[in-house]
Design a protein around this motif. Structure first.
Motif, PDB file in Angstrom:
ATOM      1  N   SER A 240       0.802  -1.229   0.000  1.00 28.66           N
ATOM      2  CA  SER A 240       0.000   0.000   0.000  1.00 28.66           C
ATOM      3  C   SER A 240       0.833   1.278   0.000  1.00 28.66           C
ATOM      4  CB  SER A 240      -0.975   0.045   1.186  1.00 28.66           C
ATOM      5  OG  SER A 240      -1.708   1.263   1.176  1.00 28.66           O
TER       6      SER A 240
ATOM      7  N   THR B  64      -6.359  -2.594   7.967  1.00 24.56           N
ATOM      8  CA  THR B  64      -6.298  -3.092   6.582  1.00 24.56           C
ATOM      9  C   THR B  64      -4.926  -3.686   6.262  1.00 24.56           C
ATOM     10  OG1 THR B  64      -5.769  -0.829   5.832  1.00 24.56           O
ATOM     11  CG2 THR B  64      -8.080  -1.516   5.716  1.00 24.56           C
TER      12      THR B  64
ATOM     13  N   MET C 121      -5.470  -7.533   5.125  1.00 28.56           N
ATOM     14  CA  MET C 121      -5.113  -7.845   3.745  1.00 28.56           C
ATOM     15  C   MET C 121      -3.785  -8.587   3.668  1.00 28.56           C
ATOM     16  SD  MET C 121      -7.593  -7.156   1.877  1.00 28.56           S
ATOM     17  CE  MET C 121      -6.714  -7.598   0.374  1.00 28.56           C
TER      18      MET C 121
ATOM     19  N   CYS D 247     -11.773  -6.111  -6.456  1.00 32.28           N
ATOM     20  CA  CYS D 247     -10.586  -6.211  -5.586  1.00 32.28           C
ATOM     21  C   CYS D 247      -9.775  -4.926  -5.657  1.00 32.28           C
ATOM     22  CB  CYS D 247      -9.732  -7.408  -6.005  1.00 32.28           C
ATOM     23  SG  CYS D 247     -10.454  -9.027  -5.648  1.00 32.28           S
TER      24      CYS D 247
ATOM     25  N   MET E 120     -11.114  -2.028  -3.609  1.00 32.56           N
ATOM     26  CA  MET E 120     -10.852  -2.067  -2.176  1.00 32.56           C
ATOM     27  C   MET E 120      -9.663  -1.184  -1.801  1.00 32.56           C
ATOM     28  SD  MET E 120     -11.339  -6.158  -1.515  1.00 32.56           S
ATOM     29  CE  MET E 120     -10.730  -6.042   0.168  1.00 32.56           C
ATOM     30  N   ALA E 121      -8.772  -0.943  -2.766  1.00 31.87           N
ATOM     31  CA  ALA E 121      -7.578  -0.143  -2.511  1.00 31.87           C
ATOM     32  C   ALA E 121      -7.896   1.337  -2.339  1.00 31.87           C
ATOM     33  CB  ALA E 121      -6.568  -0.331  -3.637  1.00 31.87           C
TER      34      ALA E 121
ATOM     35  N   VAL F 286      -4.875  -1.069   2.076  1.00 30.58           N
ATOM     36  CA  VAL F 286      -5.288  -2.285   1.371  1.00 30.58           C
ATOM     37  C   VAL F 286      -4.231  -2.676   0.342  1.00 30.58           C
ATOM     38  CG1 VAL F 286      -6.952  -3.279  -0.241  1.00 30.58           C
ATOM     39  CG2 VAL F 286      -7.752  -2.002   1.756  1.00 30.58           C
ATOM     40  N   SER F 287      -3.812  -1.736  -0.499  1.00 32.70           N
ATOM     41  CA  SER F 287      -2.852  -1.936  -1.585  1.00 32.70           C
ATOM     42  C   SER F 287      -3.547  -2.403  -2.851  1.00 32.70           C
ATOM     43  CB  SER F 287      -1.747  -2.932  -1.227  1.00 32.70           C
ATOM     44  OG  SER F 287      -0.981  -3.283  -2.367  1.00 32.70           O
TER      45      SER F 287
ATOM     46  N   ALA G  57      -4.383  -6.287  -3.305  1.00 31.03           N
ATOM     47  CA  ALA G  57      -5.769  -6.751  -3.387  1.00 31.03           C
ATOM     48  C   ALA G  57      -6.036  -7.496  -4.688  1.00 31.03           C
ATOM     49  CB  ALA G  57      -6.723  -5.566  -3.250  1.00 31.03           C
TER      50      ALA G  57
END
Length: 290
Positions: free
Chosen positions: A22, A122, A126, A169, A172-173, A178-179, A183
């Motif tokens: 992230s 997160t 994650m 996916c 989600m970042a 999260v990255s 993700a």
């Protein structure tokens, strides 16, 4: 923002954008640990244009081939079954979730989502997901005493359903910690794709989302404590460092596990929780002036 701050933050952006740890979280944490103002979502989005420029150059042959095939498929029916033309459509389809959710939750992304406690959560959650996905991929690749190795999917097997899952996916970042790569790569591994295929599609999928986000945030650049000069400087630094990192990372994942990144994420998340709990860091450090 000073020129030194912009240099450090550009360096951090370039080093972390393509690794599953992230970049947005590390920009936020670097400012918090150094006692600087939070650079903000606009600075993050614009500097990501620099790292995306590195993607455009590194994958230039793939991108030219895909864009060319996609445009030809608009008028030539025989091209619509071509893999590159289909990849063009799949990148578009996979970009829809982050576009919709990014606009919908813009205020949260620029405010509550930057809370250090949420970032710590997160990072850990994650990290665990990436670890599980990595172990499943390794098990398929090497098999076991009573289990044969299982062939994993390549991008030639990517369809609309999987493209949308990749897209969600990626969305989600929008939450720091999260990255984007973490993700999407985790999602790809859990769907049965090879590490190389998941990473390659992750980087290609990020191009329209990151460029659109950066352009959208241009109107907010130069506001507050972040001026245009340092922002552009950080973007250039992020480009140079990012290109070197993506070249290294694509070679790394062909033979190595993601576990070093998993361990790093979990340890960083735990450390962040401990520092906030001890009062060393405020969960909103730097935000008041950011």
């Amino acid at each position: 923002m000073s020129w030194f701050e912009s240099f450090v933050l550009g360096l951090v952006q370039g080093l972390t954008e393509f690794l599953p740890i992230s970049s947005s979280a590390h920009l936020r944490l670097t400012a918090a640990f150094a006692g600087w103002h939070d650079p903000g979502a606009a600075f993050t989005a614009i500097t990501q244009i620099g790292t995306e420029a590195a993607v455009l150059i590194y994958f230039r042959k793939d991108i030219v081939r895909i864009v060319s095939a996609w445009f030809r498929s608009l008028t030539d029916r025989s091209m619509r079954g071509d893999h590159d033309a289909q990849m063009g459509w799949l990148v578009i389809v996979g970009s829809i979730p982050i576009g919709v959710l990014g606009v919908t939750f813009k205020d949260q992304i620029e405010g509550p989502f930057r809370d250090l406690r949420l970032i710590a959560t997160t990072l850990i959650v994650m990290g665990v997901v990436l670890g599980i996905a990595d172990r499943l991929a390794a098990r398929d690749e090497v098999g076991g005493k009573h289990r044969a190795a299982k062939e994993r999917k390549t991008l030639k097997e990517l369809g609309v359903k999987d493209g949308l899952i990749f897209g969600f996916c990626q969305a989600m970042a929008l939450i720091p910690g999260v990255s984007r790569s973490g993700a999407t790569i985790s999602g790809g591994l859990l769907m049965g794709y090879t590490r190389e295929a998941a990473a390659r599609y992750s980087f290609l999928l990020a191009i329209p989302a990151v460029l659109a986000s950066g352009v959208f945030e241009l109107k907010d650049a130069g506001e507050g404590h972040v001026s245009w000069g340092p922002t552009i400087f950080a973007t250039v630094i992020a480009f140079g460092v990012g290109y070197a990192v993506i070249a290294w990372f694509m070679k790394f994942i062909t033979t190595k596990s993601f576990m070093p990144f998993v361990i790093y994420r979990v340890l960083l998340g735990v450390l962040l929780f401990a520092l906030v709990a001890a009062g060393v860091l405020s969960p909103h450090a730097g935000e008041s002036a950011g």
